[in-house]
Each structure stands twice: as structure tokens, then as C-alpha cells.
Design an enzyme around this catalytic site. Structure first.
Site: not given
Ligand code: R5P
Length: 316
Positions: A131, A196
Site C-alpha cells: 500500500h 478523496k
Molecule cells: C486507499 O488508500 C487504497 O489505496 C484504496 O483506494 C482503498 O483501500 C480502497 O478501499 P475501498 O474499496 O473500501 O474504497
């Protein structure tokens, strides 16, 4: 004399483990990996690992706690049986998103997991699309960090899904910009970034979009699709801003909770994922989801680690 290479797998992703063994033309290691009657993890190596170069394949995906424990117990068994080197291979590294204190009085669980792996006795870690690359610094042993980009690029080249002149690669959040930029550079195409915000766990909302997407074919690139919220919100935002089509390439298909229902409903053409985490029957039945294998990439890295040759060309 070079040591023998041996592979063992936990129960998280048997099909991927088998494929990696096939790529390397090596038999899976002979071991029992299961549970005692009370649910405790039980491991028994059925062959000698003394002096061997051991690779343990285990994605620490759901149920993450169980799969982490299984990895730790496998490492402990190999260390106590005198393996020379133990590489833990985590195609998906669970808990990676808890890599900093997100609020006062919260843990840094990714660091805790790294500490546990080192305490168990790993000599090195091989992982895919962490990540946050800074996770490498949580370990004192070497960490080899692979990216799914070559596998995604190969798919798009083979199936001709991409016209770079029409394409905009989109990062669905600021944290993923480096990843998206690398793919945009590879395709020589435009880049856009979504701002986001996440006010509560597992709930995200789009605030701004940086970049031009009107009339463009957009490709959202991310490390994880979990509840699907980030992906579906990004898809709607891009279409509202005039994008012609939206597809996504996301390495780890966690797909928890409402993810599949959201993806089925969303105006998303295609979601490309890897097999770092096995897909449920329901996910396999979803026509929008296409899975490509990272077995060859991981096998190549394992071979190079064993032969002590550079693996940096695999990062490109
Ligand atoms: C967050 O920073 C990750 O890169 C993903 O965007 C995130 O974990 C996606 O999670 P979800 O599908 O629950 O929105």
C-alpha cells in the site's frame, strides 16, 4: 555449494502457490498445514529443510489474522529445522493500510505485523504492490517490492484495450499518484488525480478532480479494491466530468462487504485484478472482473533471489 531451493505454501492461496511451483518447475514442499481441533494453527514439515533456501508463499488476506499466524508458524518451523534462509512471500500484505496513526490512540498495525515476521525469523520479505513503499522501512531485513504494472501492461497490449492517444490514467487518491504516474509514463498518456477524503473507516467521498477527462477513456489504477467505494465513486465522478469510458486495473481484489454489488451496478466497463488474493465464486461469475496472474512475476523474483542476481529489472 549452493543451497537447495524449497517452496512451502500456507492455505491462503493454493492455486497461486501451485502456479508459482509450476513456473519454477519445482514440487510443492511436503508439509502439513492445518489446525488442531481447538483452531490453533498446526504445521509439520514432512521433509528436511536443513541448510535450504526456503520460500514460504502466503498472502495475508482474509481471514488476515489466521493467515498471518499460519505464515509465522511456518517460518518458525523452518527456522527451528535449520533452514539457511527463509523468504516470506506475501503477494498481498494484509494490514498494510494501517501504516501510520490515523487518529490519536490508534495503533500502527503494519509495523506490528512486520515486527512479528522478523521475530518469527524471516531472512527477507518479497511482496507485491505494498500500500505504501515506506513499509520497507518497517523491516530490518531486505524487502523486495514488486509492482503489478508489467502484468497489467502485458494484458492491455495483448488484448488491445488501450489507445494511448485517448487514454487518461487516473489515481483515485493522492496516495496512489506515484503508481498511476508510472503507468501513464509507460503508456505515454495523460494523468488525472482524484482528491478523496475518508472521514470514517471504509467510507470515502470524492472532493476534487485534477486533470482533464472530458471525452477520454479513463483507466483507474489502485493497489486495493476493498469495499469498492473508492472505485465506484471515482467512476461516477469521471463520467460526470465527461469521460467516455471508465475501466480499472487494481492489484489486490479484497472485495469485501458490498463490493461486488457496487461493481455490478457501476457504469464501469472492466475491472482488471491479479490473483494475489483468490476470487470467490461470486466474483469469478462477475463478467466485469478479469483476473491476470502474477505467478510468473513472483516466480521470476524467487528464482533471482535464489540465484543471488538482481531483481530490479522486474520493477520496471
Ligand atoms: C486507499 O488508500 C487504497 O489505496 C484504496 O483506494 C482503498 O483501500 C480502497 O478501499 P475501498 O474499496 O473500501 O474504497
Amino acid at each position: 555449494m549452493s543451497s537447495e531451493m524449497l517452496l512451502f505454501g500456507g492455505q491462503a492461496n493454493p492455486p497461486l502457490y501451485k502456479k508459482i511451483c509450476d513456473y519454477l518447475n519445482i514440487d510443492p514442499g511436503h508439509a502439513f498445514v492445518g489446525q488442531f481441533s481447538d483452531g490453533e494453527t498446526r504445521v509439520e514439515l514432512k521433509q528436511s529443510v536443513r541448510g535450504a533456501d526456503v520460500f514460504i508463499i502466503q498472502s495475508t488476506c482474509e481471514p488476515a489474522n489466521h493467515h498471518i499466524m499460519e505464515a509465522l508458524v511456518l517460518v518458525d518451523a523452518c527456522r527451528r529445522a535449520s533452514a539457511k534462509q527463509i523468504t516470506l512471500v506475501t503477494p498481498y500484505f494484509g494490514y498494510a493500510r494501517q501504516e501510520k496513526k490515523s487518529a490519536p490512540r490508534t495503533p500502527v498495525t503494519a509495523r506490528l505485523v512486520a515486527n512479528l515476521m522478523e521475530a518469527a525469523g524471516i531472512s527477507r520479505l518479497l511482496s507485491l504492490e505494498l500500500h505504501n513503499s515506506a513499509l520497507q522501512g518497517f523491516f530490518n531485513v531486505p524487502v523486495d517490492h514488486l509492482f503489478a504494472k508489467p502484468v497489467f501492461c502485458q494484458y492491455f497490449q495483448e488484448y488491445g484495450r488501450i489507445d494511448p492517444k485517448q487514454l487518461t490514467v487516473v489515481s483515485p487518491d493522492a496516495g496512489g499518484v506515484e503508481r498511476a504516474r508510472a503507468l501513464a509514463k509507460q503508456f505515454c498518456c495523460e494523468l488525472a488525480i482524484i482528491d478523496k477524503r475518508r472521514d470514517r473507516p471504509n467510507q470515502s467521498a470524492v472532493r476534487h478532480l485534477v486533470g482533464e477527462v472530458s471525452g477520454r477513456d479513463c483507466l483507474i489504477v489502485d493497489d486495493i479494491v476493498d469495499t469498492g467505494g473508492s472505485l465506484v465513486n471515482a467512476t461516477h465522478t469521471l463520467l460526470e466530468k465527461g469521460a467516455r469510458t471508465v475501466r480499472a486495473a487494481i492489484t489486490h481484489p479484497v472485495l469485501s462487504g458490498p463490493a461486488l454489488a457496487l461493481i455490478r451496478e457501476a457504469p464501469l466497463e472492466e475491472l482488471l485484478v491479479t490473483d494475489s488474493i483468490p476470487l470467490s465464486e461470486e466474483a469469478l461469475a462477475c463478467k466485469k472482473i478479469v483476473q491476470v496472474s502474477i505467478a510468473g512475476l513472483i516466480a521470476d523474483a524467487i528464482r533471482r533471489i535464489h540465484q543471488q542476481t538482481s531483481i530490479s529489472s522486474l520493477f520496471l
